[in-house]
Design an enzyme around this catalytic site. Structure first.
Site, short mmCIF file in Angstrom:
data_model
loop_
_atom_site.label_atom_id
_atom_site.label_comp_id
_atom_site.label_asym_id
_atom_site.label_seq_id
_atom_site.Cartn_x
_atom_site.Cartn_y
_atom_site.Cartn_z
N SER A 150 0.83 -1.20 0.00
CA SER A 150 0.00 0.00 0.00
C SER A 150 0.87 1.25 0.00
CB SER A 150 -0.94 -0.05 1.22
OG SER A 150 -1.76 1.07 1.31
N ASP A 257 -9.21 -4.99 -4.89
CA ASP A 257 -8.53 -3.94 -4.13
C ASP A 257 -9.10 -2.60 -4.54
OD1 ASP A 257 -6.79 -2.14 -2.97
OD2 ASP A 257 -5.02 -3.38 -3.32
N HIS A 290 -7.36 -5.31 -0.61
CA HIS A 290 -6.17 -4.55 -0.25
C HIS A 290 -5.38 -5.18 0.91
CE1 HIS A 290 -3.80 -0.89 -0.58
NE2 HIS A 290 -3.82 -0.77 0.74
#
Length: 314
Positions: A150, A257, A290
Site C-alpha cells: 500500500s 482492491d 487490499h
C-alpha cells in the site's frame, strides 16, 4: 523538547516477536526534519544457522493506517516478517512518522499541529531515506531487498496518491492527525456519508479517486501555495518512466482492491513498458482485496513464496 523513546516503543518486539521464540532488536533513527522513527529488527529465525554477516537484509514498509506490526499479525507460518526470518533473511520492519511506535520528534509533540505538517512526499524524502541509510550501515553495506504494501509501495516508487480534498478539509477544521476512531473523525465521516452519491459501505473510494491521471507531489490547492513550495503553479510530477530499467521489481495486485485499483496498476505498468522483462515480475490475484496481501492465510503460498523466489534470482 520531545522525550527520548520509552519502553512503550518495544511493544512490537515484546508482544509479537519474542513470545514466538524470535530474537528482536529495537532501533531508532532521526530524520533530517527531526522525526524519531522506531525500527524493529528480527536478525534470526527460530533455528538460526547462518551468521548475521552473511544474511541478506530485507526492509518491510507498512501500508496506510497501519504500522510495522502489520507484518506480524498472523502466525509465524502466515506473517511475512517471521517467514523471511525463518528463511534466513535479516528482517527490518519500519514504522513511519505518526504511527504508534514513531511518535517522537526532536522538538515537537504530536499535540502540536506542526508535528502533522507533512504529506507522503516527506515519507519518501526523509523517512525512507533515513531508514535505508540506517539499515545499510548496520548490515555491512549489503544489498537490500525492499517490500512495500500500500503506502509502502508508493514510498518505494516515490509516487503519490492524491488525497487533497480530505487533507484540506482537515486543515480548515483544525484537525491534524487522522485517527479513524476519533470523535472529530467520526463526525466528519458521518457528514460525508450524508452527501449525495457517497456510499459509506465503500467510503475508501470517495477518498482515493485519481482525478488527473498523473502522479505528482502534494497539491496545495492553489497556484500561490504551489508556487511558494515548488516554484511552479502545479505540483511536480513523479516520472515513473525514470525508474531504472534494470531495477528488479516484483509487483502483485488484486482484483478486489479498492485502494490500489486495477486501473491504477495498469497505468503504472504502462509507464514501465520499457523495463527489462527479466527484472520485472507481475502477479495478479483476482480475488484479493487490499489487506489480503498482509492478512490472508494463503498469502504465504500466493504472494510470499513467489516473492522469495524472486529475491533468490536477484
Amino acid at each position: 523538547m520531545a522525550q527520548a523513546p520509552t519502553s512503550t516503543d518495544e511493544g512490537t518486539c515484546k508482544s509479537r516477536v519474542e513470545i514466538y521464540g524470535y530474537e528482536c532488536e529495537e532501533h531508532h533513527v532521526t530524520t533530517k526534519d527531526g522525526y524519531i522513527l522506531s525500527i524493529q529488527r528480527i536478525p534470526n529465525g527460530r533455528s538460526a544457522t547462518t551468521p548475521r554477516a552473511r544474511k541478506t537484509p530485507v526492509l518491510l514498509q507498512h501500508g496506510v493506517f497501519m504500522d510495522g506490526i502489520s507484518w506480524l499479525l498472523n502466525s509465524p507460518h502466515e506473517s511475512l516478517g517471521y517467514i523471511l526470518a525463518d528463511k534466513g533473511y535479516d528482517v527490518w520492519i519500519s514504522n513511519s512518522r505518526g504511527t504508534r511506535y514513531s511518535l517522537q520528534h526532536t522538538t515537537l509533540s504530536p499535540k502540536d499541529p506542526a508535528y502533522w505538517a507533512w504529506s507522503w512526499d516527506e515519507l519518501v524524502a526523509f523517512d525512507l531515506a533515513a531508514t535505508f541509510e540506517h539499515v545499510y550501515r548496520h548490515t555491512g553495506h549489503q544489498k537490500l531487498h525492499y517490500v512495500g504494501h500500500s503506502l509502502g509501495t508508493l514510498m518505494g516508487l516515490a509516487s503519490f496518491c492524491e488525497h487533497h480534498l480530505l487533507h484540506m478539509t482537515y486543515y480548515w477544521l483544525g484537525i491534524y492527525e487522522f485517527n479513524p476512531l476519533g470523535e472529530a473523525e467520526h463526525k466528519l465521516l458521518s457528514e460525508i456519508c450524508r452527501q449525495p452519491g457517497v456510499n459509506c459501505h465503500d467510503i475508501i473510494t470517495s477518498f482515493t479517486v485519481i482525478r488527473r491521471g498523473t502522479i505528482t507531489k502534494y497539491d496545495y490547492g492553489n497556484s500561490y501555495e504551489n508556487k511558494k513550495h515548488y516554484g511552479q503553479v502545479v505540483p511536480p510530477a513523479y516520472n515513473m518512466s525514470s525508474v531504472p530499467n534494470d531495477l528488479p521489481l516484483f509487483l502483485t495486485y488484486g482484483g478486489r482492491d479498492y485502494l490500489s485499483v486495477v486501473g491504477d496498476v495498469k497505468h503504472l505498468l504502462r509507464r514501465l513498458k520499457l523495463h527489462d522483462k527479466t527484472k520485472l515480475a507481475v502477479g495478479y490475484l483476482p480475488h484479493y482485496a487490499h489487506a489480503d496481501f498482509v492478512m490472508a492465510v494463503n498469502a504465504n503460498q500466493l504472494v510470499y513464496d513467489p516473492l522469495i523466489a524472486f529475491f533468490k534470482l536477484h
